[in-house]
Structures are given as structure tokens and as C-alpha cells.
Design a protein around this motif. Sequence first.
Motif, mmCIF file in Angstrom:
data_model
loop_
_atom_site.group_PDB
_atom_site.id
_atom_site.type_symbol
_atom_site.label_atom_id
_atom_site.label_comp_id
_atom_site.label_asym_id
_atom_site.label_seq_id
_atom_site.Cartn_x
_atom_site.Cartn_y
_atom_site.Cartn_z
ATOM 1 N N GLY A 23 0.784 -1.218 0.000
ATOM 2 C CA GLY A 23 0.000 0.000 0.000
ATOM 3 C C GLY A 23 0.817 1.270 0.000
ATOM 4 N N ASN A 24 2.149 1.143 0.012
ATOM 5 C CA ASN A 24 3.027 2.313 0.022
ATOM 6 C C ASN A 24 3.481 2.646 -1.394
ATOM 7 O OD1 ASN A 24 3.044 2.646 2.873
ATOM 8 N ND2 ASN A 24 4.476 0.907 3.021
ATOM 9 N N PRO A 25 3.817 3.935 -1.659
ATOM 10 C CA PRO A 25 4.281 4.323 -3.000
ATOM 11 C C PRO A 25 5.526 3.546 -3.413
ATOM 12 C CG PRO A 25 3.792 6.254 -1.664
ATOM 13 C CD PRO A 25 3.736 5.082 -0.739
ATOM 14 N N ILE A 26 5.628 3.275 -4.709
ATOM 15 C CA ILE A 26 6.806 2.603 -5.265
ATOM 16 C C ILE A 26 7.825 3.667 -5.642
ATOM 17 C CG2 ILE A 26 7.649 1.143 -7.142
ATOM 18 C CD1 ILE A 26 4.904 -0.136 -7.271
ATOM 19 N N LEU A 27 9.080 3.483 -5.208
ATOM 20 C CA LEU A 27 10.134 4.458 -5.464
ATOM 21 C C LEU A 27 11.069 3.956 -6.547
ATOM 22 C CD1 LEU A 27 11.051 5.388 -1.766
ATOM 23 C CD2 LEU A 27 9.258 6.358 -3.219
ATOM 24 N N ASP A 28 11.615 4.899 -7.339
ATOM 25 C CA ASP A 28 12.611 4.502 -8.333
ATOM 26 C C ASP A 28 13.990 4.457 -7.682
ATOM 27 O OD1 ASP A 28 13.538 7.092 -8.127
ATOM 28 O OD2 ASP A 28 12.862 7.715 -10.098
ATOM 29 N N ALA A 29 15.030 4.272 -8.501
ATOM 30 C CA ALA A 29 16.375 4.111 -7.966
ATOM 31 C C ALA A 29 16.885 5.364 -7.260
ATOM 32 C CB ALA A 29 17.335 3.724 -9.090
ATOM 33 N N THR A 30 16.267 6.507 -7.532
ATOM 34 C CA THR A 30 16.702 7.761 -6.899
ATOM 35 C C THR A 30 15.817 8.141 -5.714
ATOM 36 O OG1 THR A 30 15.336 9.130 -8.372
ATOM 37 C CG2 THR A 30 17.571 8.592 -9.115
ATOM 38 N N GLY A 31 14.833 7.285 -5.389
ATOM 39 C CA GLY A 31 13.972 7.555 -4.248
ATOM 40 C C GLY A 31 12.741 8.371 -4.567
ATOM 41 N N ILE A 32 12.480 8.650 -5.853
ATOM 42 C CA ILE A 32 11.301 9.426 -6.264
ATOM 43 C C ILE A 32 10.134 8.476 -6.505
ATOM 44 C CG2 ILE A 32 10.356 10.991 -8.002
ATOM 45 C CD1 ILE A 32 13.166 12.033 -8.454
ATOM 46 N N LEU A 69 7.020 6.701 -8.046
ATOM 47 C CA LEU A 69 6.616 6.432 -9.429
ATOM 48 C C LEU A 69 5.332 7.191 -9.751
ATOM 49 C CD1 LEU A 69 7.337 4.746 -11.921
ATOM 50 C CD2 LEU A 69 5.996 2.874 -10.964
ATOM 51 N N GLN A 70 5.324 7.873 -10.918
ATOM 52 C CA GLN A 70 4.176 8.667 -11.333
ATOM 53 C C GLN A 70 3.749 8.259 -12.735
ATOM 54 O OE1 GLN A 70 5.282 12.801 -11.055
ATOM 55 N NE2 GLN A 70 6.055 12.593 -8.967
ATOM 56 N N GLN A 71 2.507 8.574 -13.077
ATOM 57 C CA GLN A 71 1.988 8.235 -14.388
ATOM 58 C C GLN A 71 2.825 8.874 -15.496
ATOM 59 O OE1 GLN A 71 -0.404 6.321 -15.629
ATOM 60 N NE2 GLN A 71 -1.276 5.566 -13.704
ATOM 61 N N SER A 72 3.200 8.062 -16.483
ATOM 62 C CA SER A 72 3.863 8.511 -17.716
ATOM 63 C C SER A 72 5.209 9.197 -17.472
ATOM 64 C CB SER A 72 2.938 9.456 -18.511
ATOM 65 O OG SER A 72 1.729 8.805 -18.822
ATOM 66 N N ARG A 73 5.814 8.984 -16.298
ATOM 67 C CA ARG A 73 7.140 9.559 -16.035
ATOM 68 C C ARG A 73 8.168 8.424 -16.032
ATOM 69 N NH1 ARG A 73 10.835 10.267 -12.178
ATOM 70 N NH2 ARG A 73 9.628 9.124 -10.633
ATOM 71 N N PRO A 74 9.158 8.467 -16.950
ATOM 72 C CA PRO A 74 10.164 7.409 -16.989
ATOM 73 C C PRO A 74 10.913 7.296 -15.661
ATOM 74 C CG PRO A 74 10.268 8.763 -18.964
ATOM 75 C CD PRO A 74 9.347 9.460 -18.016
ATOM 76 N N MET A 75 11.271 6.076 -15.304
ATOM 77 C CA MET A 75 12.037 5.823 -14.081
ATOM 78 C C MET A 75 13.126 4.805 -14.374
ATOM 79 S SD MET A 75 9.703 3.095 -11.914
ATOM 80 C CE MET A 75 11.121 2.466 -11.019
ATOM 81 N N ILE A 76 14.179 4.865 -13.589
ATOM 82 C CA ILE A 76 15.237 3.866 -13.663
ATOM 83 C C ILE A 76 15.065 2.941 -12.468
ATOM 84 C CG2 ILE A 76 17.718 3.421 -13.744
ATOM 85 C CD1 ILE A 76 16.634 4.867 -16.184
#
Length: 283
Positions: A16-25, A27-34
Amino acid sequence: AQVQLDAAHSIVGSDGNPILDATGIALQQSRPMIAPDGRQYKVEGKLLIDVPKKRALATYWEVVSILSTVLFVIHCLYFRGGIGFIKFFAATLLYGFLLESGGVARDVFREFDYNLYLPFFAAPIATMSGWAVVFYSSIFTYEMIEKGWPTLRKVNPIFIGIVISLIALFRDLAADPVATGLALWTWNERLPSWYFGVPLVNFTAWLCAVFVYGVGYTVINRRSWRQAHKVLAMFIMIPVLLPLSAKLNFALCDAIEGPQGPAWQVIHKPLPPLGRSPLVNPQ
């Protein structure tokens, strides 16, 4: 892969918690992530997309779609001549371009990661031209039926429009779930799946758009006008058919989903400010 959304349609994990990318940001709709594995991903609608694979698949689809359109153009020119091509295919291309781009502009669906776009149009050339192929093949199929059953030439144009729209809809019932599953286009996350991952509004839109065009084409084609007048009428009817198709689509969605259902909420929401528009293809 499918992603999980919370009540506010934010992307969350199984906890139930937000998913973070490799930089800790988050994940948002249509925004690329690493991702931690170094691969590039993004979420569109309810799908988690491997971006490099999606772009390769989109390129392949562009080639196939545009070649298919060229073959249908050759067919139209051969069997209908230059006037017939302008009367039908050119007008249908314009109609399809406006329909497809309108859906992207309203954020009903998204068509990112393609290579070929036209100025002032939100959708890629490959998907916009696909409308002309479907319209042309559906009407050509109907005309072959009418050729073997001449009494149809006296039938009310509304009935003809229904037949042509059903021919197109049956084709879409097979094609759209596959394209949706491959993320060639993705649906707004607020639209619930209705048929193999495809929302209801897709099929009502197909039915209404092809129906009004089929009626208009039949009415014009039955007139004893000169060919030049029929060509002009085909283009003049487009500004009339677009809002008529939209009104019929809204009415169908309201009747099936109820007033202010999912399709109503997406279509009637305000467009985002310039610079955050779904027309912008995120890279």
C-alpha cells in the motif's frame, strides 16, 4: 505488467506504500524511471512498461500500419479512381485523424513512444491512419454484401450505418485487446476494464463514430449529384459528424455506466494546463 493503484489512483506496492525509483522518487503516471536493475520503465494507465521494448514494438507497428494504409490507398485508387479516393479515403483520413487525436487530447488513452507525429495532432500517424483503413474496409465489405443483395440499396441509411458500424466493431473486438495488452496504446487509469483490458468507452466510440460516418456516406453516395459535389459534401459533413458521434457516445456510456460514470468523469474533466498536457510525449 499490471500495477496496483490506491483509491486516489496513485501507484502503490502490495504493502500500500508508494513505489520508489532508484533515486527515491515516487513512481508517477507517464514519467520514466530507472529501476534498481538499471532498466527504464514507466507506468501508463495500469500498465508497467519496459520503455526500450515498447519503443521497438511501436516502431514495428508504425511500419506495418503505414504499409497497410498504403496498400489500401492503392486498392482505393485502382477500384475507385482519383475522384473516388478523394471522396472517400481523403475525407476518412481527416475524420480519423481528428477522432484519434481527440481521444489522446482528452486523456482517454495515451499513445507515446512512437516516431512519427504530425504538428497539431496528439496521436501518431500510425494509429490515426488506422481509422481510414477500418472505415474503408468496413464500407467496402458492406458494398460487397449489397452487390449480392441489391435490395439493400433501398434500405434506410440508418440501417446501413448500423451494419457498417457492426462490421468495424467486430474487427475491433479482436484487435484492441491485443494492442492494449502489448501497450501500443494505454487507457486512462480511471477507466475500468470491460473486455479483456479494454474499457467500454472504446467500443461505444467505435460504434458511434463508424455509424454516423456510414450513414453520412450512404446518404451522399445515393444522391444524383455530380462527383465534385459529392467530394465537397464528404468534407463538409465531417464537422457535423464529429460532435454528433461524441453526443451519441456520451448517451450510450451514460445509459450503460450511469450518469457521471467512469467515462463521463474522464471525458468531462478539465484539460491540464499547457506544458502538462497529455499531448506531450514524455521522453
